[in-house]
Design an enzyme around this catalytic site. Structure first.
Site, PDB file in Angstrom:
ATOM      1  N   ARG A  37       0.829  -1.205   0.000  1.00  0.00           N
ATOM      2  CA  ARG A  37       0.000   0.000   0.000  1.00  0.00           C
ATOM      3  C   ARG A  37       0.868   1.261   0.000  1.00  0.00           C
ATOM      4  O   ARG A  37       0.511   2.282  -0.600  1.00  0.00           O
ATOM      5  CB  ARG A  37      -0.933  -0.005   1.213  1.00  0.00           C
ATOM      6  CG  ARG A  37      -2.109  -0.977   1.072  1.00  0.00           C
ATOM      7  CD  ARG A  37      -2.935  -1.015   2.346  1.00  0.00           C
ATOM      8  NE  ARG A  37      -4.122  -1.813   2.187  1.00  0.00           N
ATOM      9  CZ  ARG A  37      -5.334  -1.338   1.920  1.00  0.00           C
ATOM     10  NH1 ARG A  37      -5.508  -0.036   1.768  1.00  0.00           N
ATOM     11  NH2 ARG A  37      -6.368  -2.144   1.792  1.00  0.00           N
ATOM     12  N   ASP A  55       0.388  -2.203  10.457  1.00  0.00           N
ATOM     13  CA  ASP A  55      -1.004  -2.628  10.552  1.00  0.00           C
ATOM     14  C   ASP A  55      -1.522  -2.308  11.954  1.00  0.00           C
ATOM     15  O   ASP A  55      -1.112  -2.932  12.938  1.00  0.00           O
ATOM     16  CB  ASP A  55      -1.102  -4.124  10.275  1.00  0.00           C
ATOM     17  CG  ASP A  55      -2.532  -4.604  10.155  1.00  0.00           C
ATOM     18  OD1 ASP A  55      -3.446  -3.899  10.626  1.00  0.00           O
ATOM     19  OD2 ASP A  55      -2.740  -5.706   9.604  1.00  0.00           O
ATOM     20  N   ASN A  81      -7.727   8.774  11.157  1.00  0.00           N
ATOM     21  CA  ASN A  81      -8.690   8.433  10.115  1.00  0.00           C
ATOM     22  C   ASN A  81      -8.884   6.929   9.937  1.00  0.00           C
ATOM     23  O   ASN A  81      -9.954   6.480   9.528  1.00  0.00           O
ATOM     24  CB  ASN A  81      -8.213   9.058   8.797  1.00  0.00           C
ATOM     25  CG  ASN A  81      -8.962   8.543   7.591  1.00  0.00           C
ATOM     26  OD1 ASN A  81     -10.066   8.987   7.279  1.00  0.00           O
ATOM     27  ND2 ASN A  81      -8.364   7.580   6.880  1.00  0.00           N
ATOM     28  N   TYR A 153     -19.384  -1.419  15.469  1.00  0.00           N
ATOM     29  CA  TYR A 153     -18.874  -0.244  14.769  1.00  0.00           C
ATOM     30  C   TYR A 153     -19.422   1.040  15.402  1.00  0.00           C
ATOM     31  O   TYR A 153     -18.667   1.981  15.677  1.00  0.00           O
ATOM     32  CB  TYR A 153     -19.259  -0.299  13.303  1.00  0.00           C
ATOM     33  CG  TYR A 153     -18.859   0.927  12.520  1.00  0.00           C
ATOM     34  CD1 TYR A 153     -17.553   1.087  12.054  1.00  0.00           C
ATOM     35  CD2 TYR A 153     -19.776   1.943  12.250  1.00  0.00           C
ATOM     36  CE1 TYR A 153     -17.183   2.215  11.341  1.00  0.00           C
ATOM     37  CE2 TYR A 153     -19.414   3.075  11.544  1.00  0.00           C
ATOM     38  CZ  TYR A 153     -18.114   3.213  11.092  1.00  0.00           C
ATOM     39  OH  TYR A 153     -17.748   4.329  10.399  1.00  0.00           O
ATOM     40  N   LYS A 157     -17.319   4.116  17.275  1.00  0.00           N
ATOM     41  CA  LYS A 157     -17.354   5.513  16.872  1.00  0.00           C
ATOM     42  C   LYS A 157     -17.837   6.418  18.009  1.00  0.00           C
ATOM     43  O   LYS A 157     -17.455   7.591  18.086  1.00  0.00           O
ATOM     44  CB  LYS A 157     -18.207   5.665  15.614  1.00  0.00           C
ATOM     45  CG  LYS A 157     -17.547   5.058  14.389  1.00  0.00           C
ATOM     46  CD  LYS A 157     -16.208   5.734  14.152  1.00  0.00           C
ATOM     47  CE  LYS A 157     -15.280   5.037  13.234  1.00  0.00           C
ATOM     48  NZ  LYS A 157     -13.990   5.739  13.063  1.00  0.00           N
ATOM     49  N   VAL A 184     -20.907   8.153   3.004  1.00  0.00           N
ATOM     50  CA  VAL A 184     -20.504   8.462   1.632  1.00  0.00           C
ATOM     51  C   VAL A 184     -20.044   7.196   0.899  1.00  0.00           C
ATOM     52  O   VAL A 184     -19.664   6.208   1.524  1.00  0.00           O
ATOM     53  CB  VAL A 184     -19.378   9.520   1.621  1.00  0.00           C
ATOM     54  CG1 VAL A 184     -19.921  10.855   2.080  1.00  0.00           C
ATOM     55  CG2 VAL A 184     -18.205   9.093   2.505  1.00  0.00           C
ATOM     56  N   THR A 186     -17.662   5.404  -0.215  1.00  0.00           N
ATOM     57  CA  THR A 186     -16.300   4.888  -0.209  1.00  0.00           C
ATOM     58  C   THR A 186     -16.362   3.365  -0.162  1.00  0.00           C
ATOM     59  O   THR A 186     -17.439   2.773  -0.117  1.00  0.00           O
ATOM     60  CB  THR A 186     -15.543   5.399   1.022  1.00  0.00           C
ATOM     61  OG1 THR A 186     -16.239   4.972   2.197  1.00  0.00           O
ATOM     62  CG2 THR A 186     -15.451   6.921   1.015  1.00  0.00           C
TER      63      THR A 186
END
Length: 257
Positions: A37, A55, A81, A153, A157, A184, A186
């Site tokens: 990556r 990682d 992020n 999840y 958050k 969005v 992604t």
């Protein structure tokens, strides 16, 4: 101009924020999960100052990423992020015996916050899904309840908002804020997500670098460069402190208070 480190910045919103900040003349250091990556990111954003690899699913890698980052010198801002999405069909366990969603979404930003030389600004990506989620601090490892990926999840958050607000309290000389980018289209959000992708990365870049008075605040929650109410439970100081205690116990990394 500012010097900014962004986790999870080889694709998605992290890459978009990095590209925008570079276009604005800032110095940006990227983070990649692995060397493959990182190589892709060097091609995609050749203007990046450096790329840190590791990682964030493992504690050893979290600490190594922090060490690599510190070797590059102090940053003006860090954008947390990197994240795992809500479609995990089962409790995927990391090498440390933790749920992957909790490790990447919560423990990694905690360890990096505690270990990276303190910047002037910290930005934490949350989600609108945090509203109505319990913190789940009695069972962050999901051993006493059946797995639910969406709930895991949402709770992670919610914890990101707790973390941002706790740091804002502990470190009054640092601007520490949380935001939601919107749902969005992604890789994480899915192709049918209805919100505007063109706006999704701008708030984190703005909070990390802008001299606007509206961005030079702390302990706030944002959406599309405007302050927005978060779940009121995230303002509970005892709950914030408890999250820090849980993260410190699981990671062995203390946070300066």
């Amino acid at each position: 101009m500012s010097r900014i480190f962004i986790t999870g910045s080889t694709d998605g919103l992290g890459l978009m924020a990095a590209r925008l900040l570079l276009q604005q003349g800032h110095r940006v250091v990227l983070h990649a999960r692995n060397e493959a990556r990182a190589d892709d990111a060097r091609t995609t954003l050749p203007g990046a100052e450096a790329i840190v690899t590791g990682d964030l699913a493992s504690l050893d890698a979290m600490c190594d990423v922090a060490e690599q980052t510190n070797e590059l010198g102090r940053f003006d801002a860090v954008i947390h992020n990197a994240a795992v999405g809500y479609r995990e069909p089962r409790r995927i366990e990391t090498v440390d015996g933790l749920p992957l969603v909790f490790a990447v979404n919560v423990l990694a930003p905690y360890v990096l916050t505690a270990s990276i030389d303190t910047p002037a600004r910290l930005v934490y990506l949350s989600s609108g899904m945090h509203r109505g989620a319990s913190a789940g601090l009695d069972d962050v490892q999901w051993v006493a309840r059946p797995w639910n990926g969406a709930e895991a999840y949402a709770q992670s958050k919610f914890m990101d908002v707790l973390l941002a607000f706790a740091v804002a309290r502990y470190w009054p000389d640092v601007l520490s804020n949380a935001l939601e980018p919107g749902w969005v289209p992604t890789k994480m959000g899915g192709s049918s997500a209805p919100d505007d992708l063109n706006k999704a990365h701008r708030t984190q870049a703005w909070l990390a670098s802008s001299d606007d008075e509206a961005a030079r605040v702390s302990g706030r929650y944002f959406f599309h460069m405007r302050e927005r109410a978060c779940d009121s439970a995230a303002r509970d100081r005892a709950m914030q402190d408890r999250l820090i205690d849980v993260c410190e116990r699981l990671s062995g990394v203390p946070l300066r208070r």
